[in-house]
Enzyme design. Structure first.
Site, PDB file in Angstrom:
ATOM      1  N   TYR A 155      30.434  44.715  39.680  1.00 42.25           N
ATOM      2  CA  TYR A 155      29.586  43.935  40.553  1.00 42.25           C
ATOM      3  C   TYR A 155      29.882  43.834  42.073  1.00 42.25           C
ATOM      4  CZ  TYR A 155      32.393  39.830  38.971  1.00 42.25           C
ATOM      5  OH  TYR A 155      33.386  38.870  38.787  1.00 42.25           O
ATOM      6  N   ARG A 214      51.715  33.258  40.270  1.00 42.90           N
ATOM      7  CA  ARG A 214      52.242  32.025  40.333  1.00 42.90           C
ATOM      8  C   ARG A 214      53.100  31.461  39.121  1.00 42.90           C
ATOM      9  NH1 ARG A 214      46.404  29.550  40.126  1.00 42.90           N
ATOM     10  NH2 ARG A 214      46.513  31.232  38.310  1.00 42.90           N
TER      11      ARG A 214
HETATM   12  C1  LIG Z   1      25.874  37.984  30.491  1.00 37.90           C
HETATM   13  C2  LIG Z   1      27.075  37.197  30.411  1.00 37.90           C
HETATM   14  C3  LIG Z   1      28.344  38.233  30.148  1.00 37.90           C
HETATM   15  C4  LIG Z   1      29.600  37.607  29.943  1.00 37.90           C
HETATM   16  C5  LIG Z   1      30.562  38.703  29.900  1.00 37.90           C
HETATM   17  C6  LIG Z   1      32.066  38.131  29.485  1.00 37.90           C
HETATM   18  C7  LIG Z   1      33.279  39.089  29.943  1.00 37.90           C
HETATM   19  C8  LIG Z   1      33.166  39.787  31.066  1.00 37.90           C
HETATM   20  C9  LIG Z   1      33.993  40.730  31.317  1.00 37.90           C
HETATM   21  C10 LIG Z   1      33.784  41.375  32.701  1.00 37.90           C
HETATM   22  C11 LIG Z   1      34.575  40.817  33.708  1.00 37.90           C
HETATM   23  C12 LIG Z   1      34.487  41.276  35.211  1.00 37.90           C
HETATM   24  C13 LIG Z   1      35.177  40.798  36.149  1.00 37.90           C
HETATM   25  C14 LIG Z   1      36.017  40.007  36.130  1.00 37.90           C
HETATM   26  C15 LIG Z   1      36.699  39.607  37.278  1.00 37.90           C
HETATM   27  C16 LIG Z   1      37.911  38.603  37.180  1.00 37.90           C
HETATM   28  O1  LIG Z   1      38.513  38.117  38.118  1.00 37.90           O
HETATM   29  S1  LIG Z   1      38.466  38.150  35.417  1.00 37.90           S
HETATM   30  C17 LIG Z   1      40.220  37.239  36.195  1.00 37.90           C
HETATM   31  C18 LIG Z   1      39.935  35.802  35.668  1.00 37.90           C
HETATM   32  N1  LIG Z   1      41.275  35.396  35.681  1.00 37.90           N
HETATM   33  C19 LIG Z   1      41.600  34.102  36.243  1.00 37.90           C
HETATM   34  O2  LIG Z   1      40.694  33.538  36.697  1.00 37.90           O
HETATM   35  C20 LIG Z   1      42.944  33.680  36.204  1.00 37.90           C
HETATM   36  C21 LIG Z   1      43.352  32.774  37.332  1.00 37.90           C
HETATM   37  N2  LIG Z   1      42.470  31.762  37.292  1.00 37.90           N
HETATM   38  C22 LIG Z   1      42.771  30.300  37.654  1.00 37.90           C
HETATM   39  O3  LIG Z   1      43.908  30.295  37.960  1.00 37.90           O
HETATM   40  C23 LIG Z   1      41.764  29.124  37.509  1.00 37.90           C
HETATM   41  O4  LIG Z   1      40.729  29.673  36.800  1.00 37.90           O
HETATM   42  C24 LIG Z   1      41.178  29.029  39.127  1.00 37.90           C
HETATM   43  C25 LIG Z   1      40.072  28.039  39.096  1.00 37.90           C
HETATM   44  C26 LIG Z   1      40.596  30.356  39.617  1.00 37.90           C
HETATM   45  C27 LIG Z   1      42.148  28.511  40.191  1.00 37.90           C
HETATM   46  O5  LIG Z   1      43.173  27.708  39.604  1.00 37.90           O
HETATM   47  P1  LIG Z   1      43.640  26.482  40.583  1.00 37.90           P
HETATM   48  O6  LIG Z   1      43.976  26.919  41.606  1.00 37.90           O
HETATM   49  O7  LIG Z   1      44.460  25.697  39.819  1.00 37.90           O
HETATM   50  O8  LIG Z   1      42.169  25.587  40.917  1.00 37.90           O
HETATM   51  P2  LIG Z   1      41.454  24.374  40.248  1.00 37.90           P
HETATM   52  O9  LIG Z   1      42.466  23.432  41.420  1.00 37.90           O
HETATM   53  O10 LIG Z   1      41.499  23.997  39.012  1.00 37.90           O
HETATM   54  O11 LIG Z   1      40.063  24.566  40.939  1.00 37.90           O
HETATM   55  C28 LIG Z   1      39.815  25.116  42.296  1.00 37.90           C
HETATM   56  C29 LIG Z   1      38.197  24.714  42.665  1.00 37.90           C
HETATM   57  O12 LIG Z   1      37.434  25.054  41.633  1.00 37.90           O
HETATM   58  C30 LIG Z   1      36.765  24.245  40.857  1.00 37.90           C
HETATM   59  N3  LIG Z   1      36.534  24.828  39.611  1.00 37.90           N
HETATM   60  C31 LIG Z   1      37.329  25.259  38.845  1.00 37.90           C
HETATM   61  N4  LIG Z   1      36.965  25.894  37.655  1.00 37.90           N
HETATM   62  C32 LIG Z   1      35.560  25.615  37.842  1.00 37.90           C
HETATM   63  C33 LIG Z   1      34.429  25.725  36.929  1.00 37.90           C
HETATM   64  N5  LIG Z   1      34.590  26.323  35.699  1.00 37.90           N
HETATM   65  N6  LIG Z   1      33.201  25.562  37.204  1.00 37.90           N
HETATM   66  C34 LIG Z   1      32.901  25.142  38.774  1.00 37.90           C
HETATM   67  N7  LIG Z   1      34.054  24.831  39.474  1.00 37.90           N
HETATM   68  C35 LIG Z   1      35.381  25.192  39.016  1.00 37.90           C
HETATM   69  C36 LIG Z   1      37.429  22.968  40.888  1.00 37.90           C
HETATM   70  O13 LIG Z   1      37.007  21.837  40.414  1.00 37.90           O
HETATM   71  C37 LIG Z   1      38.115  23.082  42.280  1.00 37.90           C
HETATM   72  O14 LIG Z   1      37.123  22.554  43.118  1.00 37.90           O
HETATM   73  P3  LIG Z   1      37.107  20.977  43.791  1.00 37.90           P
HETATM   74  O15 LIG Z   1      38.503  20.668  44.447  1.00 37.90           O
HETATM   75  O16 LIG Z   1      35.950  20.742  44.505  1.00 37.90           O
HETATM   76  O17 LIG Z   1      36.841  20.157  42.521  1.00 37.90           O
HETATM   77  N1  LIG Z   2      39.175  42.060  32.067  1.00 32.65           N
HETATM   78  C1  LIG Z   2      37.946  42.340  32.576  1.00 32.65           C
HETATM   79  O1  LIG Z   2      37.182  42.630  31.869  1.00 32.65           O
HETATM   80  C2  LIG Z   2      38.091  42.746  33.948  1.00 32.65           C
HETATM   81  C3  LIG Z   2      39.125  42.513  35.013  1.00 32.65           C
HETATM   82  N2  LIG Z   2      38.850  42.805  36.159  1.00 32.65           N
HETATM   83  C4  LIG Z   2      39.918  42.421  37.171  1.00 32.65           C
HETATM   84  O2  LIG Z   2      41.107  42.967  36.526  1.00 32.65           O
HETATM   85  C5  LIG Z   2      42.272  42.234  37.218  1.00 32.65           C
HETATM   86  C6  LIG Z   2      42.982  41.403  36.242  1.00 32.65           C
HETATM   87  O3  LIG Z   2      42.121  40.612  35.383  1.00 32.65           O
HETATM   88  P1  LIG Z   2      42.634  40.416  33.648  1.00 32.65           P
HETATM   89  O4  LIG Z   2      43.870  41.047  33.474  1.00 32.65           O
HETATM   90  O5  LIG Z   2      41.487  40.263  32.957  1.00 32.65           O
HETATM   91  O6  LIG Z   2      42.840  38.445  33.962  1.00 32.65           O
HETATM   92  P2  LIG Z   2      44.080  37.727  34.045  1.00 32.65           P
HETATM   93  O7  LIG Z   2      43.589  36.308  34.315  1.00 32.65           O
HETATM   94  O8  LIG Z   2      45.092  37.975  33.084  1.00 32.65           O
HETATM   95  O9  LIG Z   2      44.818  38.130  35.431  1.00 32.65           O
HETATM   96  C7  LIG Z   2      44.816  37.601  36.637  1.00 32.65           C
HETATM   97  C8  LIG Z   2      46.133  37.505  37.088  1.00 32.65           C
HETATM   98  O10 LIG Z   2      46.197  36.966  38.526  1.00 32.65           O
HETATM   99  C9  LIG Z   2      47.128  36.211  38.807  1.00 32.65           C
HETATM  100  N3  LIG Z   2      46.735  35.082  39.590  1.00 32.65           N
HETATM  101  C10 LIG Z   2      45.952  34.212  39.712  1.00 32.65           C
HETATM  102  N4  LIG Z   2      45.690  33.445  40.858  1.00 32.65           N
HETATM  103  C11 LIG Z   2      46.810  33.962  41.562  1.00 32.65           C
HETATM  104  C12 LIG Z   2      47.667  33.374  42.826  1.00 32.65           C
HETATM  105  N5  LIG Z   2      46.955  32.569  43.510  1.00 32.65           N
HETATM  106  N6  LIG Z   2      48.400  34.061  43.418  1.00 32.65           N
HETATM  107  C13 LIG Z   2      49.076  35.099  42.486  1.00 32.65           C
HETATM  108  N7  LIG Z   2      48.478  35.706  41.309  1.00 32.65           N
HETATM  109  C14 LIG Z   2      47.380  34.969  40.873  1.00 32.65           C
HETATM  110  C15 LIG Z   2      47.440  35.347  37.456  1.00 32.65           C
HETATM  111  O11 LIG Z   2      48.666  35.049  37.310  1.00 32.65           O
HETATM  112  P3  LIG Z   2      49.382  33.629  37.695  1.00 32.65           P
HETATM  113  O12 LIG Z   2      48.317  32.504  36.496  1.00 32.65           O
HETATM  114  O13 LIG Z   2      50.629  33.515  36.960  1.00 32.65           O
HETATM  115  O14 LIG Z   2      49.017  33.331  39.010  1.00 32.65           O
HETATM  116  C16 LIG Z   2      47.138  36.559  36.401  1.00 32.65           C
HETATM  117  O15 LIG Z   2      48.028  37.351  36.005  1.00 32.65           O
HETATM  118  C17 LIG Z   2      41.616  41.166  38.165  1.00 32.65           C
HETATM  119  O16 LIG Z   2      41.384  41.658  39.392  1.00 32.65           O
HETATM  120  C18 LIG Z   2      40.128  41.081  37.574  1.00 32.65           C
HETATM  121  O17 LIG Z   2      39.402  40.803  38.526  1.00 32.65           O
HETATM  122  C19 LIG Z   2      37.689  43.360  36.922  1.00 32.65           C
HETATM  123  C20 LIG Z   2      36.553  43.758  35.828  1.00 32.65           C
HETATM  124  C21 LIG Z   2      36.930  43.363  34.465  1.00 32.65           C
END
Ligand SMILES: CCCCCCCCCCC/C=C\C=C\C(=O)SCCNC(=O)CCNC(=O)[C@H](O)C(C)(C)COP(=O)(O)OP(=O)(O)OC[C@H]1O[C@@H](n2cnc3c(N)ncnc32)[C@H](O)[C@@H]1OP(=O)(O)O
Ligand SMILES: NC(=O)C1=CN([C@@H]2O[C@H](COP(=O)(O)OP(=O)(O)OC[C@H]3O[C@@H](n4cnc5c(N)ncnc54)[C@H](OP(=O)(O)O)[C@@H]3O)[C@@H](O)[C@H]2O)C=CC1
Length: 333
Positions: free
Chosen positions: A197, A89
């Protein structure tokens, strides 16, 4: 005799209890028994693993390639000769990453804005890609969204947001490219980045767990169906690797990091470069016989969490002597 056994049992209970206390305190972040020093056995190698030029004349699309793991995969593929397209995005973030990587590797990285939740935007993005580089040989579905949240606090839109990005987004990108590749009789390697997971499910990240499981079903299904068109489909399940995107949404206070490292048998987090090397291998022609594979890459975390008896790692050799003596004494059932 009975008194001796009771005395011994009491002492044993006390040592096991104190182990349990130490274990709890580890889980809650105070000084732990294990230093994580076993990490010294498993140092990460950060340089590109494949021979240079492995991706010459190849085009790679990496969704979410502007940040985190996607950025690392882009850097490695580009270093190995690929022309990369990164899509997500935030165009400014993509452009910055593209320029940085291009200037380091000398290979062009293109930035294309695309919200993968929108099938029309995906179709337009693929139009742009065709115009820029032609259809890609390598597609990495890496974009994702996630946050920790008790399921009873999830709104319908929160559920929809995560499942749209992860499952629908991956499906839209895969189907759009797949159809065009089939039409053009061009083979390709598709890779999806899921998570450990996806297999077990997990509380507190239920939309992500559900969507990632769906992605795995999608990729395994297409591996079977589209091999006949020259397409391979594979899945990497990473364990924890520090990125801002993941850690800021899954462990915002940092309180859980130590507990997480303690349960990883290799004693450390993974690194972006390590996953980039694996993704490059799976996407390369060295892996041309690999399709339908689900590769867990997590330092052993999954099996460590799964084994019922794994907590016994905290039992000391002296405690084992007592336990073994008790067990050996038992006769019959
Ligand atoms: C024992 C604990 C161990 C801890 C371990 C820590 C580390 C673990 C590492 C291992 C990871 C494993 C897997 C990882 C998988 C992943 O995918 S990691 C990648 C993460 N990256 C991202 O998420 C990047 C992109 N994310 C975003 O852009 C935003 O976060 C979002 C919310 C996904 C999307 O943004 P956007 O479209 O702008 O959405 P919003 O309008 O902000 O929100 C949409 C609706 O969601 C509700 N919302 C948002 N945030 C929260 C929250 N924190 N809690 C509850 N609800 C939330 C928001 O309110 C909107 O809903 P409503 O319209 O109803 O209000
Ligand atoms: N880091 C970790 O420990 C782990 C990560 N993963 C997986 O690895 C991958 C990368 O995660 P990580 O690098 O950690 O996290 P990041 O948040 O850095 O990566 C997520 C990417 O997804 C893009 N993205 C999110 N929403 C959209 C959308 N609607 N359209 C297009 N692109 C989008 C974001 O870019 P932008 O905001 O510009 O859209 C961002 O670059 C993910 O699939 C995650 O589930 C899995 C297990 C563990």
């Amino acid at each position: 005799m009975a008194a001796r056994v009771v005395g011994r049992t009491g002492r044993l209970a006390a040592v096991v209890r104190s182990s349990a206390v130490r274990l709890q305190s580890r889980l809650h972040g105070s000084t732990g028994l294990r230093s994580g020093s076993q990490a010294n056995f498993f140092p990460p190698l950060e340089d590109a693993m494949l021979p240079s030029g492995s991706f010459n004349n190849r085009m790679a699309l990496i969704t979410g390639g502007g940040t985190g793991l996607g950025r690392a995969m882009t850097a490695t593929l580009s270093q190995l000769g690929a022309q990369c397209i990164i899509a997500s995005r935030k165009l400014d973030v993509l452009q910055r990453t593209a320029e940085e990587i291009s200037s380091q590797t000398g290979n062009k990285v293109h930035a294309v804005q695309c919200d993968v939740r929108d099938p029309q935007a995906v179709s337009q993005c693929v139009d742009q890609i065709e115009a820029l580089t032609g259809l890609p040989d390598v597609i990495i579905n890496n974009a994702a969204g996630n946050f920790v949240c008790p399921s009873e606090r999830l709104s319908p839109n929160a559920w929809k947001t995560i499942t749209d990005i992860v499952l629908n987004g991956t499906a839209f990108v895969t189907l759009e490219l797949g159809k065009r590749l089939i039409q053009n009789q061009k083979g390709a390697s598709f890779l999806a980045i899921t998570t450990i997971y996806a297999e077990s499910g997990s509380g507190f990240v239920v939309p992500s767990a559900s969507a990632k499981a769906g992605v795995e079903a999608l990729y395994k299904s297409l591996a079977a169906e589209w091999g006949r068109y020259g397409h391979r489909f594979n899945i990497i399940q990473p364990g924890p690797i520090r990125t801002k995107g993941a850690f800021s949404r899954l462990d915002p206070t940092g309180a859980f990091e130590k507990a997480m490292i303690d349960r990883i048998p290799t004693g450390r987090l993974g690194t972006p470069a390590e996953i980039a090397n694996l993704a490059a291998y799976v996407s390369s022609n060295y892996a041309s016989w690999m399709s339908g594979a689900v590769i867990r890459f997590d330092g052993g975390e999954y099996v460590s969490l799964a084994g019922e008896f794994n907590e016994l790692r905290s039992v000391t050799p002296d405690q084992w002597k007592l336990l073994e003596a008790m067990i050996r004494k038992t006769k019959g059932s």
